[in-house]
Write an enzyme that holds these catalytic residues in place. Structure first.
Site, PDB file in Angstrom:
ATOM      1  N   GLU A 111       0.813  -1.221   0.000  1.00  0.00           N
ATOM      2  CA  GLU A 111       0.000   0.000   0.000  1.00  0.00           C
ATOM      3  C   GLU A 111       0.849   1.275   0.000  1.00  0.00           C
ATOM      4  O   GLU A 111       0.879   2.026   0.979  1.00  0.00           O
ATOM      5  CB  GLU A 111      -0.987  -0.010   1.169  1.00  0.00           C
ATOM      6  CG  GLU A 111      -1.987  -1.151   1.024  1.00  0.00           C
ATOM      7  CD  GLU A 111      -3.212  -1.025   1.915  1.00  0.00           C
ATOM      8  OE1 GLU A 111      -3.438   0.065   2.487  1.00  0.00           O
ATOM      9  OE2 GLU A 111      -3.950  -2.010   2.045  1.00  0.00           O
ATOM     10  N   GLU A 133      -4.688  -8.727  -0.557  1.00  0.00           N
ATOM     11  CA  GLU A 133      -5.323  -8.766   0.768  1.00  0.00           C
ATOM     12  C   GLU A 133      -6.818  -8.580   0.604  1.00  0.00           C
ATOM     13  O   GLU A 133      -7.264  -7.762  -0.212  1.00  0.00           O
ATOM     14  CB  GLU A 133      -4.841  -7.620   1.678  1.00  0.00           C
ATOM     15  CG  GLU A 133      -3.541  -7.836   2.366  1.00  0.00           C
ATOM     16  CD  GLU A 133      -3.150  -6.662   3.277  1.00  0.00           C
ATOM     17  OE1 GLU A 133      -4.035  -6.030   3.895  1.00  0.00           O
ATOM     18  OE2 GLU A 133      -1.939  -6.396   3.351  1.00  0.00           O
TER      19      GLU A 133
HETATM   20  C1  GAL Z   1      -4.130  -3.311   5.288  1.00  0.00           C
HETATM   21  C2  GAL Z   1      -2.713  -3.541   5.784  1.00  0.00           C
HETATM   22  C3  GAL Z   1      -2.590  -4.726   6.697  1.00  0.00           C
HETATM   23  C4  GAL Z   1      -3.739  -4.838   7.692  1.00  0.00           C
HETATM   24  C5  GAL Z   1      -5.069  -4.697   6.963  1.00  0.00           C
HETATM   25  C6  GAL Z   1      -6.300  -4.797   7.852  1.00  0.00           C
HETATM   26  O1  GAL Z   1      -4.259  -2.016   4.813  1.00  0.00           O
HETATM   27  O2  GAL Z   1      -1.871  -3.742   4.678  1.00  0.00           O
HETATM   28  O3  GAL Z   1      -1.349  -4.660   7.328  1.00  0.00           O
HETATM   29  O4  GAL Z   1      -3.573  -3.999   8.743  1.00  0.00           O
HETATM   30  O5  GAL Z   1      -5.093  -3.466   6.270  1.00  0.00           O
HETATM   31  O6  GAL Z   1      -6.588  -3.619   8.465  1.00  0.00           O
END
Ligand code: GAL
Length: 474
Positions: free
Chosen positions: A160, A373
């Site tokens: 990100e 993710e």
């Molecule tokens: C994303 C981040 C992760 C985790 C996830 C859930 O933005 O890359 O490390 O925190 O959100 O909140």
């Protein structure tokens, strides 16, 4: 459809390993943040973690029990390079052993080089505001490549990138605060905070490109990607894409991809207009360096946003002339959660990024896309082991993604966040995104499967079976 779809689960080093100074690890920015009273909601300090560092052999068995093909994890820069600068073989040996264990079980690695945390010394020396950090990052990446590449299927330079530039370097009004509030004027002179953020963005993009070139020089078949948060923006009227929603998406997604894969290899004209002199230009040599440095475009997706034409209140909204408004999508992680169940947001972003008929500069038709993710926190109103909300959320997204793939969008994989409950940054350990529950009070940091573990394994089995059958029919 080929049967090599990636089924993955993810973690990040700091979130499961914490900041204990084992293996010659040196302090990091997040260690320091966690020592500031009031910064972390549960008050936990750097020593509390899931103990991922010591329990990795057991964790590989958990990963195996999910039936995934790939594990996405990150390397703690502070562990493998002392103070971010000197190689630390003892720290590297742990990641090597993790890779060996995964290989034994037939699991491939997706490795993120930078996931939110920075060696503290490098933060204090100016973080991503100074150009010197680019070569530091290249040296760290070179070391990781030399030691680990034989195990790695995809390298991701930054998690990100936009989120880190706006939240992880300097304090920006209206953005999450995931840093130590560096005095950026000490490094950049009397410039605006927007300029500081864009200088950091620029240095990260250059660092990405240099690492891409380095890895490809060593072996041209290496796959290198970068993650952007999939901030899919929609218009309040019927969720259409309109001028304002397109501008909002561009400011959060395309702004970071255009210099790498847009045919102009530059910031686009409209972004230049909105950011004016706060947007540092590229030289011709830099444009050449950046050009096409992406083998896989990685997207982290949790929710879309509804936007309207109006300035503010946050700095980003002020700059790009939009405002985010309330939505009525299901609050699938409970009342206090920011995650929403609306897979259509991801699909329309995928379409916007790839569809050939779009000729307005938002499309990147040839790049394979990895969902790096996707997940939801436990709903506090449910028993934490009966995470039916997570099952519903993940299933809806997988089904949407596979449908998009059948319609011709080149999505190459899906990654569930997260393997286990972990440090959810400033929320501490109270917000739990894990498929495995972690008992942080127990000395062993006991892991227990939630209902979603069995479900995810069966879902993967079913989709892999269906894929093979479809192939045979053809
Ligand atoms: C994303 C981040 C992760 C985790 C996830 C859930 O933005 O890359 O490390 O925190 O959100 O909140």
């Amino acid at each position: 459809m080929s049967s090599n779809f990636i089924w993955a689960v993810a973690t990040a080093a700091y979130q499961i390993e914490g900041g204990k100074d084992t293996d010659g690890r040196t302090p990091s920015m997040w260690d320091a943040i966690r020592e500031i009273p009031g910064r972390i909601k549960d008050g936990s300090t750097k020593d509390l973690s899931c103990d991922g560092r010591n329990k990795y052999r057991e964790d590989v068995q958990l990963i195996k029990s999910l039936g995934v093909t790939h594990y996405r994890f990150s390397i703690d820069w502070s562990r493998v390079m002392k103070n971010g600068k000197t190689r630390n073989p003892l720290g590297m040996e742990y990641y090597k052993d993790l890779c060996r264990e995964l290989k034994k079980e037939g699991i491939k690695c997706i490795v993120t080089l930078f996931h939110a945390d920075l060696p503290l010394d490098l933060y204090n020396e100016g973080s991503w505001l100074t150009e010197g950090i680019i070569d530091r990052f290249v040296e760290f990446s070179r070391y990781c490549y030399e030691e680990l590449n034989e195990y790695v299927s995809i390298w991701i330079t930054f998690n990100e990138i936009r989120m880190h530039a706006w939240a992880g370097v300097v304090k920006v009004e209206g953005e999450p605060f995931h840093s130590l509030d560096i005095d950026y004027k000490k490094f950049l002179g009397n410039v605006s905070v927007t300029r500081a953020v864009m200088v950091a963005s620029r240095n990260m993009l250059l660092a990405h490109a240099k690492v891409y070139r380095l890895f490809h020089e060593k072996d041209d078949s290496t796959r290198v990607g970068i993650i952007v948060g999939a901030h899919s923006c929609m218009d309040a009227e019927g969720e259409k894409i309109s001028a304002v929603s397109e501008r909002a998406t561009k400011s959060m997604v395309n702004l970071y991809l255009d210099p790498l894969i847009h045919p102009s290899n530059d910031w686009t004209e409209d972004m230049k207009e909105y950011l004016g002199t706060d947007l540092p230009p590229w030289s011709e040599d830099e444009k050449k360096l950046l050009k096409n440095t992406m083998d896989v475009l990685c997207l982290n997706y949790y929710r879309p946003h509804i936007v309207k034409e109006r300035k503010g209140p946050s700095l980003v909204e002020e700059l790009f002339n939009f405002t985010m408004v309330d939505d009525d999508w299901p609050k699938i992680g409970g009342e206090s959660s920011w995650v929403r169940l609306h897979p259509r947001g991801l699909i329309s972003l995928l379409e916007g990024l790839t569809k050939k008929e779009k000729e307005d500069g938002m499309k990147y038709p040839n790049v394979p896309i990895l969902i790096s993710e996707n997940g939801v926190n436990d709903d506090p109103s449910l028993d934490s082991l009966e995470d039916t909300n997570r099952i519903q959320y993940i299933e809806a997204h997988i089904d949407g993604i596979l449908e998009a793939r059948r319609s011709g969008i080149n999505v190459i994989g899906y990654t569930a966040w997260s393997l286990m409950d972990n440090l959810e940054w400033d929320d501490g350990f109270q917000v739990r995104f894990g498929l495995f529950h972690v008992d942080l009070k127990s000395e062993e940091k006991t892991r227990t499967p939630k209902m979603s573990v069995d479900w995810y394994r069966k879902k993967i089995e079913k989709e892999r079976r269906d894929e093979t059958m479809n192939k045979e029919v053809k």
